[in-house]
Design a protein around this motif. Sequence first.
Motif, PDB file in Angstrom:
ATOM      1  N   THR A 104       0.935  -1.367   0.110  1.00  0.00           N
ATOM      2  CA  THR A 104       0.087  -0.140  -0.066  1.00  0.00           C
ATOM      3  C   THR A 104       0.942   1.424   0.151  1.00  0.00           C
ATOM      4  O   THR A 104       0.674   2.298  -0.756  1.00  0.00           O
ATOM      5  CB  THR A 104      -0.987  -0.027   1.145  1.00  0.00           C
ATOM      6  N   ARG A 105       1.839   1.107   0.801  1.00  0.00           N
ATOM      7  CA  ARG A 105       2.763   2.371   0.730  1.00  0.00           C
ATOM      8  C   ARG A 105       3.527   2.565  -0.390  1.00  0.00           C
ATOM      9  O   ARG A 105       3.443   3.598  -0.970  1.00  0.00           O
ATOM     10  CB  ARG A 105       3.825   2.244   1.881  1.00  0.00           C
ATOM     11  N   ARG A 106       3.930   1.536  -1.155  1.00  0.00           N
ATOM     12  CA  ARG A 106       4.599   1.806  -2.485  1.00  0.00           C
ATOM     13  C   ARG A 106       3.715   2.032  -3.535  1.00  0.00           C
ATOM     14  O   ARG A 106       3.900   2.826  -4.495  1.00  0.00           O
ATOM     15  CB  ARG A 106       5.272   0.392  -2.874  1.00  0.00           C
ATOM     16  N   LEU A 107       2.265   1.751  -3.429  1.00  0.00           N
ATOM     17  CA  LEU A 107       1.447   1.935  -4.449  1.00  0.00           C
ATOM     18  C   LEU A 107       1.013   3.319  -4.218  1.00  0.00           C
ATOM     19  O   LEU A 107       1.010   4.209  -5.433  1.00  0.00           O
ATOM     20  CB  LEU A 107       0.031   1.223  -4.144  1.00  0.00           C
ATOM     21  N   CYS A 108       0.839   3.998  -2.978  1.00  0.00           N
ATOM     22  CA  CYS A 108       0.883   5.344  -2.915  1.00  0.00           C
ATOM     23  C   CYS A 108       2.079   6.252  -3.334  1.00  0.00           C
ATOM     24  O   CYS A 108       1.876   7.411  -3.842  1.00  0.00           O
ATOM     25  CB  CYS A 108       0.392   5.712  -1.263  1.00  0.00           C
ATOM     26  N   ALA A 109       3.193   5.884  -3.007  1.00  0.00           N
ATOM     27  CA  ALA A 109       4.416   6.596  -3.483  1.00  0.00           C
ATOM     28  C   ALA A 109       4.753   6.402  -4.920  1.00  0.00           C
ATOM     29  O   ALA A 109       5.292   7.501  -5.663  1.00  0.00           O
ATOM     30  CB  ALA A 109       5.528   6.138  -2.569  1.00  0.00           C
TER      31      ALA A 109
ATOM     32  N   GLY B 298       2.597   4.911  -7.462  1.00  0.00           N
ATOM     33  CA  GLY B 298       1.535   4.666  -8.280  1.00  0.00           C
ATOM     34  C   GLY B 298       1.455   2.981  -8.795  1.00  0.00           C
ATOM     35  O   GLY B 298       2.472   2.462  -8.532  1.00  0.00           O
TER      36      GLY B 298
END
Length: 177
Positions: free
Chosen positions: A142-147, A149
């Motif tokens: 989730t963190r990587r997805l937010c950072a 995309g």
Amino acid sequence: MTFWNIFDRAERLAALLALVAVVLSVLVAGIGRSLGWPVAAAPQYAQLSLIWACMLGADIAARQGQHIRVGAIFDMLPRPVRAALTALSLALILPFLGFVAWHGWFLATNNWERELGASGLSYGLVTLALPVGAVLLILSFTRRLCAEGLAGLFDHLANEDAPSDGPSEHAAKEEIL
């Protein structure tokens, strides 16, 4: 220093300590056996430390985008198809990790009274690594997805599609291998 920086450092420290504990447990067991004084609990401590080192290490690798991938066909696809496959992968991974976390919690609580061999520790400590690791992986994805995309989550070529001055960091790492 942000919360996530502190969190990441604490996780790396915990993974390192777990790995050191594995080595020391196996070393103590080996030396004890060779001297004729076997340490009965050493294999259980090694098992406990190993599962935690594996789960924490898997999360650290996921957070850094360093999991093993086979991209021969994936890398030949156009960017929109790679993004769609990334979305599909994420749509499969996150619910699976949620399932593992949910059922792993019940596994850990049901094994809490069970003793881990001669160590006297609870076997629940071993099985607790599974739901904790799954939750950590959900947080990392989730963190990587937010950072990064959706395009940058599993696609190491996403940033290479844009014009650049030289080879990317990922390309340099792959050339070394």
